[in-house]
Motif scaffolding. Structure first.
Motif, PDB file in Angstrom:
ATOM      1  N   MET A   1       0.806  -1.224   0.000  1.00  0.00           N
ATOM      2  CA  MET A   1       0.000   0.000   0.000  1.00  0.00           C
ATOM      3  C   MET A   1       0.834   1.268   0.000  1.00  0.00           C
ATOM      4  O   MET A   1       0.275   2.364  -0.108  1.00  0.00           O
ATOM      5  CB  MET A   1      -0.934  -0.007   1.208  1.00  0.00           C
ATOM      6  N   GLN A   2       2.148   1.148   0.105  1.00  0.00           N
ATOM      7  CA  GLN A   2       2.988   2.348   0.035  1.00  0.00           C
ATOM      8  C   GLN A   2       3.129   2.879  -1.384  1.00  0.00           C
ATOM      9  O   GLN A   2       3.707   3.946  -1.599  1.00  0.00           O
ATOM     10  CB  GLN A   2       4.371   2.050   0.609  1.00  0.00           C
ATOM     11  N   MET A   3       2.577   2.150  -2.380  1.00  0.00           N
ATOM     12  CA  MET A   3       2.647   2.608  -3.763  1.00  0.00           C
ATOM     13  C   MET A   3       2.049   4.007  -3.919  1.00  0.00           C
ATOM     14  O   MET A   3       2.634   4.885  -4.553  1.00  0.00           O
ATOM     15  CB  MET A   3       1.920   1.618  -4.661  1.00  0.00           C
ATOM     16  N   ARG A   4       0.880   4.222  -3.306  1.00  0.00           N
ATOM     17  CA  ARG A   4       0.234   5.534  -3.464  1.00  0.00           C
ATOM     18  C   ARG A   4       1.056   6.627  -2.799  1.00  0.00           C
ATOM     19  O   ARG A   4       1.200   7.732  -3.339  1.00  0.00           O
ATOM     20  CB  ARG A   4      -1.171   5.503  -2.873  1.00  0.00           C
ATOM     21  N   THR A   5       1.599   6.356  -1.627  1.00  0.00           N
ATOM     22  CA  THR A   5       2.408   7.354  -0.927  1.00  0.00           C
ATOM     23  C   THR A   5       3.615   7.765  -1.765  1.00  0.00           C
ATOM     24  O   THR A   5       3.933   8.958  -1.887  1.00  0.00           O
ATOM     25  CB  THR A   5       2.882   6.796   0.423  1.00  0.00           C
TER      26      THR A   5
ATOM     27  N   LEU B   1       3.946   7.477  -5.071  1.00  0.00           N
ATOM     28  CA  LEU B   1       3.510   8.182  -6.274  1.00  0.00           C
ATOM     29  C   LEU B   1       3.165   9.630  -5.980  1.00  0.00           C
ATOM     30  O   LEU B   1       3.436  10.533  -6.783  1.00  0.00           O
ATOM     31  CB  LEU B   1       2.304   7.469  -6.887  1.00  0.00           C
ATOM     32  N   ASP B   2       2.575   9.873  -4.819  1.00  0.00           N
ATOM     33  CA  ASP B   2       2.229  11.252  -4.459  1.00  0.00           C
ATOM     34  C   ASP B   2       3.462  12.102  -4.193  1.00  0.00           C
ATOM     35  O   ASP B   2       3.432  13.323  -4.341  1.00  0.00           O
ATOM     36  CB  ASP B   2       1.339  11.259  -3.218  1.00  0.00           C
ATOM     37  N   ARG B   3       4.564  11.452  -3.791  1.00  0.00           N
ATOM     38  CA  ARG B   3       5.767  12.205  -3.438  1.00  0.00           C
ATOM     39  C   ARG B   3       6.690  12.469  -4.627  1.00  0.00           C
ATOM     40  O   ARG B   3       7.560  13.319  -4.550  1.00  0.00           O
ATOM     41  CB  ARG B   3       6.575  11.441  -2.382  1.00  0.00           C
TER      42      ARG B   3
END
Length: 458
Positions: free
Chosen positions: A283-287, A289-291
Motif C-alpha cells: 500500500m505504500q505505492m500511493r504514498t 507516487l504522491d511524493r
C-alpha cells in the motif's frame, strides 16, 4: 473511529482471502498479500496509509525477530555460525559497497548517498524468504542458515545505514571510528540481549502464572530492542541474543502449560504481524507516487534494474567463495564440515528477497542535512527501494518453487530426514544394548539371593 475499525476489518478480510487463495494456487500468501496491497493503493476513495518507520523498527520488527530466535535451535545456530556470520555481516557489507560503487560511477550518485542506498537494499528480509521457503521442503540446514542470516543481517545493515546517513548529513566520516563503534555495538548488544533473556526467564519462573509469563514474553523483545536502538545501536542483535538465550534455557524454566499457551499466542501474533507488514508494504505505492515527480519516474525503471542486477550479482559473487574457500584453506574444516552440493549454494545465492525493514529505513531518511539543504536523491532512494522489494518478493518468490524443484532439493530433504531417522533408531538400539546387561545382571542376582535388588527398591 468507525473508519479505522472498517480499515482494520478490511485488512483482516484481505489476509483471510489471500490465505485461502494461496492454498488454492499453491503459492506463498505473502506474495498475494503484497499484490493485494498494491491493488488497494490505487483504488480511489480508500484512505492513504503511510508506513511510519518507527512502527516497523520499534513496533513490528522486535517480536518477529524474537519469535524467530526462540523457535531456532541454539545447537543448530551455533553449528552454522560461520556461514551465518559470512552472510549476515560479510555479504551485507560487500553488497552495500557494490551498490555504492555502481551507483556512483554509472549513475553519478554521490558515493556517500550510494552507501545509504546500498545499506538499505543489501539485507534480505527476515520474514519474506522464510514465509516462502518453509513451504518448499528444503533441507533443514538451508532453512537454518537462511533464518540465521535473516535474524542478524538487519543489524549490520542498520548500523551501516546510520553511518552512511551521518556521513551525508554532516559530511564527516572516519573509517577507524566507524569500525570501532561497529565492534562495540555488536559486543554490547549481544551481552545486553543475553542479560535481558536471563532476567526475563527468572521473572517468568517467579511469576508462575501463564498469563503473566506470556505478558513478560511479549515485553522481552521490546526491552531488548529499544534500549540499544536509543543508544545508537540497531537493537536487532540484542533481540536475537535474547531469543536464542530463551530458546536454549526456556524448556528448563518454563512450565509445559505456559509453553502450550505461548505457542498459540505467538503463532497468531506473528501471523497477523507478517500479514499486516506485507499488506502495508504494497500500500505504500500511493504514498510514493504522491511524493515523486514525473521527471524522476522516467529514469526510474533503469535505476531499479541496475540496482537489482548489482544486488543479485553481488550475492552470487560472495556466496560461492564464502562457501568453498574456507574449506579449501582449512582441511580440518573440510573434514569436520564437508562442502555442500553446489545446488545448496546456488539456492543460498538465489534467495535474496528484500522486505519491509528496507522500506522503513528508506522512509526514515531525513529530509534535510545539517546545513538545511535537502537530502540528495531521497525520493529516488525511496522509489528504488520499493521497486527492489516488489520485484524480489514477487519475482523471486514466484520463481523459487521452480528453482527448488529443478535443483532436486526436496529429495535432498527427504534423504536428510531418512538419515536422521536412521541415526535416531541406531541411538535407541545402542541405548537398549547398553541397558540390557544391567537388567540381566539384576535378574541373576535375584535368582541367586531370592530377593529384589536393594538398589532397585531405592
Amino acid at each position: 473511529m468507525p473508519a479505522t475499525i472498517g480499515t482494520i476489518l478490511l485488512f483482516l478480510a484481505v489476509l483471510v482471502a489471500a490465505a485461502v487463495a494461496a492454498r488454492r494456487l499453491q503459492t506463498a500468501p505473502s506474495i498475494l498479500i503484497v499484490i493485494a496491497g498494491v491493488a488497494l493503493a490505487v483504488i480511489p476513495g480508500l484512505p492513504r496509509l503511510e508506513l511510519a518507520p518507527e512502527l516497523v523498527l520499534l513496533g513490528i520488527l522486535p517480536p518477529l525477530i524474537y519469535s524467530a530466535g526462540v523457535a531456532m535451535s541454539w545447537r543448530e545456530f551455533r553449528f552454522n555460525l560461520r556461514p551465518i556470520t559470512l552472510l549476515a555481516f560479510g555479504c551485507v557489507i560487500f553488497t552495500s559497497g557494490a551498490v555504492a560503487a555502481v551507483t556512483h560511477f554509472v549513475l553519478g550518485m554521490p558515493l556517500a548517498v550510494g552507501f545509504v542506498l546500498g545499506a538499505i537494499v543489501a539485507p534480505p528480509d527476515v520474514v519474506a524468504p522464510l514465509a516462502i521457503v518453509r513451504r518448499l521442503g528444503l533441507p533443514r540446514r538451508l532453512v537454518v542458515v537462511l533464518e540465521g542470516e535473516g535474524l542478524a543481517n538487519d543489524a549490520t545493515a542498520l548500523i551501516l545505514y546510520r553511518f552512511a546517513v551521518a556521513a551525508v548529513t554532516t559530511g564527516v566520516f572516519s573509517f577507524t571510528e566507524a569500525a570501532g563503534t561497529f565492534a562495540l555495538i555488536v559486543v554490547g548488544e549481544i551481552g545486553y540481549g543475553i542479560g535481558v533473556g536471563w532476567i526475563s526467564l527468572r521473572l517468568r519462573r517467579w511469576a508462575r502464572d501463564p498469563r503473566v509469563e506470556i505478558t513478560l514474553s511479549l515485553m522481552t523483545p521490546y526491552v531488548a530492542f529499544v534500549v540499544p536502538a536509543q543508544l545508537g545501536g540497531s537493537g536487532v542483535l540484542a533481540t536475537v541474543a535474547a531469543g536464542l538465550f530463551v530458546s536454549w534455557n526456556g524448556p528448563l524454566l518454563i512450565s509445559a502449560a505456559t509453553r502450550l499457551q505461548g505457542i498459540f499466542f505467538w503463532d497468531l501474533l506473528v501471523y497477523l504481524l507478517e500479514g499486516f507488514v506485507f499488506l502495508l508494504t504494497g500500500m505504500q505505492m500511493r504514498t510514493l507516487l504522491d511524493r515523486t515527480d514525473t521527471i524522476l519516474l522516467r529514469d526510474l525503471p533503469l535505476t531499479i534494474l541496475i540496482v537489482l542486477a548489482v544486488i543479485v550479482a553481488a550475492r552470487f559473487i560472495w556466496v560461492f567463495p564464502a562457501t568453498y574457500l574456507p574449506r579449501w584453506l582449512s582441511p580440518s574444516l573440510a573434514r569436520r564440515d564437508p562442502s555442500p552440493p553446489w545446488q545448496w549454494t546456488f539456492l543460498l545465492a538465489f534467495v535474496g528477497v528484500r522486505g519491509v525493514v528496507s522500506l522503513a529505513a528508506a522512509l526514515a531518511i531525513p529530509l534535510t542535512k545539517t546545513d538545511a539543504s535537502s537530502f540528495p536523491d531521497r525520493d529516488l532512494i525511496l522509489f528504488v527501494t520499493f521497486g527492489v522489494i516488489v520485484v524480489t518478493l514477487i519475482g523471486q518468490g514466484l520463481a523459487l518453487p521452480s528453482v527448488v524443484k529443478r535443483l532436486a532439493l526436496p529429495s535432498d530433504a527427504e534423504d536428510e530426514r531418512r538419515r536422521e531417522r536412521d541415526a535416531e533408531i541406531t541411538a535407541r538400539v545402542e541405548t537398549l544394548n547398553v541397558a540390557r546387561p544391567g537388567r540381566s545382571a539384576r535378574r541373576r542376582r535375584r535368582r541367586y539371593t531370592g530377593r529384589p535388588d536393594a538398589a532397585a527398591g531405592a
